[in-house]
Design an enzyme around this catalytic site. Structure first.
Site, PDB file in Angstrom:
ATOM      1  N   LYS A 160      -7.156   0.578  -3.384  1.00  0.00           N
ATOM      2  CA  LYS A 160      -6.275   1.541  -2.011  1.00  0.00           C
ATOM      3  C   LYS A 160      -7.102   2.253  -0.787  1.00  0.00           C
ATOM      4  CE  LYS A 160      -2.123   2.004   1.017  1.00  0.00           C
ATOM      5  NZ  LYS A 160      -1.379   0.663   0.891  1.00  0.00           N
ATOM      6  N   SER A 194      -6.297  -2.855   0.722  1.00  0.00           N
ATOM      7  CA  SER A 194      -5.283  -2.217   1.036  1.00  0.00           C
ATOM      8  C   SER A 194      -5.374  -0.767   2.219  1.00  0.00           C
ATOM      9  CB  SER A 194      -3.707  -2.723   0.003  1.00  0.00           C
ATOM     10  OG  SER A 194      -2.304  -1.612   0.704  1.00  0.00           O
TER      11      SER A 194
END
Length: 375
Positions: free
Chosen positions: A166, A235
Site C-alpha cells: 500500500k 495499491s
C-alpha cells in the site's frame, strides 16, 4: 523444527464498515485477535483518489480490534498491516482476508524440507511529496521488502510469490507543500500520481528480489515498462504517506497448513496463467468451467489488472484507455475479475487495478493460496 504458523481466513463483508464477520469468528474462538498481523480487503469504492471506502474500512477494523489488543484505534495500524483495495466491479465481491501468525515452536513437520506459507511485514519511512514516484521510493521499498523477507524467514527470492504494497498518492495540498519548499513533485495530477507511486513501489520489489539488474532511477518509472516485478502488487491510497509492505512466500520455518504459488498473466485474458497459478498449489480444474477440483482447498487468489497500454489485446482493439466515463482501472478489474472468478468458482477474489511495472505491460502477477489436505 518449525518456528511459526500462519492461518488465512477469507471473510465476506456487507459494506466497507462491516466488521461483523470478523468479530463473529473472534467470539467463536476461531481467530485470536492478538495474532492478526495483516488484513487485505476489497471494498466497493471506485478505486480512485476519492475512494474513501478504503479509509473507512481501515477505521472500522481498527476500532473493532483495538479493545482486543489493548491499543487505541489510531495505533492499531502500527501493529497490523492493512491494505484495502477499492473497486469491486463486475462479479467481484467485497471481502477481507485475515492473516494470523503465532509460535509453532513445539510443532514438528513430518518433512522439514517442505516449505509452507509464511508472511512478513515492514514499513518504509514517510515520504515527502516530492519523493513519491521517484528513486527514493524505489530504494526505501527495496529495503522494506528485504526486512519483510527476513521477518518471514524467507531466504531465497524464488520462494517469494506475492508482495502486496500500500503506497501513498499526491493531493493538491501535498503538491503545494512541496512547492512551498522549492521542490517539484513528479506530477501535479493526484490521479496520475497513483500510477507513479505504484510503479516506483513495484520497481522497489524488483530490485529487492534481483529481478532487475543495474541502477534504477527516476527516468525508468512509467517509461521502461520492460522493467517489472513478477510478484509485486501495489495499491495507492490517500490514507497514508509511507509504504506498507507485506511479503507472502513459502518457508521451511513455517508450520502453516497453507501453500502459496504464482504465475504471470501476459494480458487480461490469460486464463492459462490463472490455471498455472492454481496448479502450482495443487489445485486443478477439470474442464475450465467450474471450481478447482482437488484435495486442497482454495483460500483466495490475488491478482493485478491493467488495460494494455498499446490499445489492443492479442490483435483486437480495446477501448479501456479511451472511455471518458469509466477509468481504465475499473474496466481492467472487471475483466480480470470475471476471468479469475469463472476459473476459481467465486467472485470473492482480490483483484487490484493499475499494474505499472507489475508484470508485463497489460498483464500482471496472479497468486493463489491453498489449504493443504489434512488427511
Amino acid at each position: 523444527m518449525r518456528t511459526t504458523s500462519v492461518d488465512v481466513v477469507r471473510i465476506a463483508t456487507k459494506g466497507p464498515g462491516d466488521v461483523s464477520g470478523l468479530l463473529g469468528l473472534i467470539e467463536q474462538g476461531k481467530i485470536d485477535p492478538k495474532s492478526i498481523v495483516a488484513i487485505l480487503g476489497k471494498t466497493e469504492g471506485n478505486g480512485g483518489v476519492n475512494d474513501f471506502t478504503r479509509e473507512y474500512a481501515v477505521s472500522a477494523l481498527s476500532a473493532a480490534l483495538a479493545p482486543f489488543i489493548d491499543l487505541p484505534p489510531h495505533r492499531v495500524e502500527q501493529r497490523i498491516a492493512f491494505v484495502m483495495s477499492g473497486g469491486t466491479e463486475g462479479v467481484l465481491s467485497p471481502h477481507i482476508t485475515v492473516f494470523t501468525r503465532d509460535s509453532a515452536a513445539n510443532r514438528v513437520s513430518p518433512d522439514i524440507s517442505e516449505k509452507r506459507l509464511s508472511i512478513g511485514m515492514a514499513h518504509t519511512r514517510d515520504f515527502l511529496p516530492e519523493e513519491i514516484g521517484r528513486s527514493v521510493q524505489i530504494r526505501e521499498t527495496a529495503r522494506a521488502v528485504a526486512a519483510a523477507m527476513a521477518e518471514a524467514a524467507i531466504v531465497d527470492p524464488q520462494d517469494v510469490h506475492f508482495v502486496q504494497i500500500k503506497c501513498p498518492l499526491l493531493t493538491s495540498d501535498r503538491v503545494e507543500a512541496a512547492a512551498a519548499r522549492g521542490n517539484k513533485t513528479v506530477t501535479n495530477s493526484a490521479y496520475g500520481s497513483m500510477a507513479y507511486s505504484r510503479g516506483a513501489s513495484a520497481l522497489g520489489v524488483a530490485v529487492a528480489l534481483g529481478e532487475i539488474e543495474g541502477e534504477i532511477d527516476d527516468e525508468h518509472v512509467l517509461r521502461r515498462f520492460d522493467l517489472f516485478s513478477s510478484v509485486a502488487s501495489t495499491s495507492a491510497g490517500i490514507e497514508l504517506m509511507h509504504n506498507v509492505v507485506i511479503v507472502l512466500g513459502n518457508s521451511t520455518s513455517s508450520a502453516a497448513p497453507f501453500e502459496i504459488g504464482h504465475a504471470v498473466m501476459r494480458d487480461a485474458i490469460d486464463s492459462t496463467a490463472v490455471i498455472k497459478a492454481l496448479k502450482s498449489v495443487g489445485l486443478h480444474i477439470e474442464d475450465g468451467s467450474g471450481p478447482p477440483m482437488a484435495s486442497r482447498q482454495l483460500v483466495n487468489i490475488f491478482a493485478k489488472a491493467e488495460a494494455s497500454p498499446n490499445g489492443s489485446i492479442r490483435g483486437s482493439r480495446h477501448i479501456m484507455l479511451e472511455d471518458t466515463d469509466i477509468s481504465s482501472t475499473r474496466h481492467a478489474r472487471a475483466a480480470v475479475g470475471g476471468l479469475i472468478s469463472g476459473l476459481s468458482g467465486t467472485g470473492a477474489v482480490y483483484v487490484s487495478g493499475g499494474a505499472e511495472h507489475q508484470g508485463p505491460p497489460g498483464g500482471g502477477p496472479v497468486a493463489a493460496i491453498a489449504r493443504l489436505s489434512t488427511k
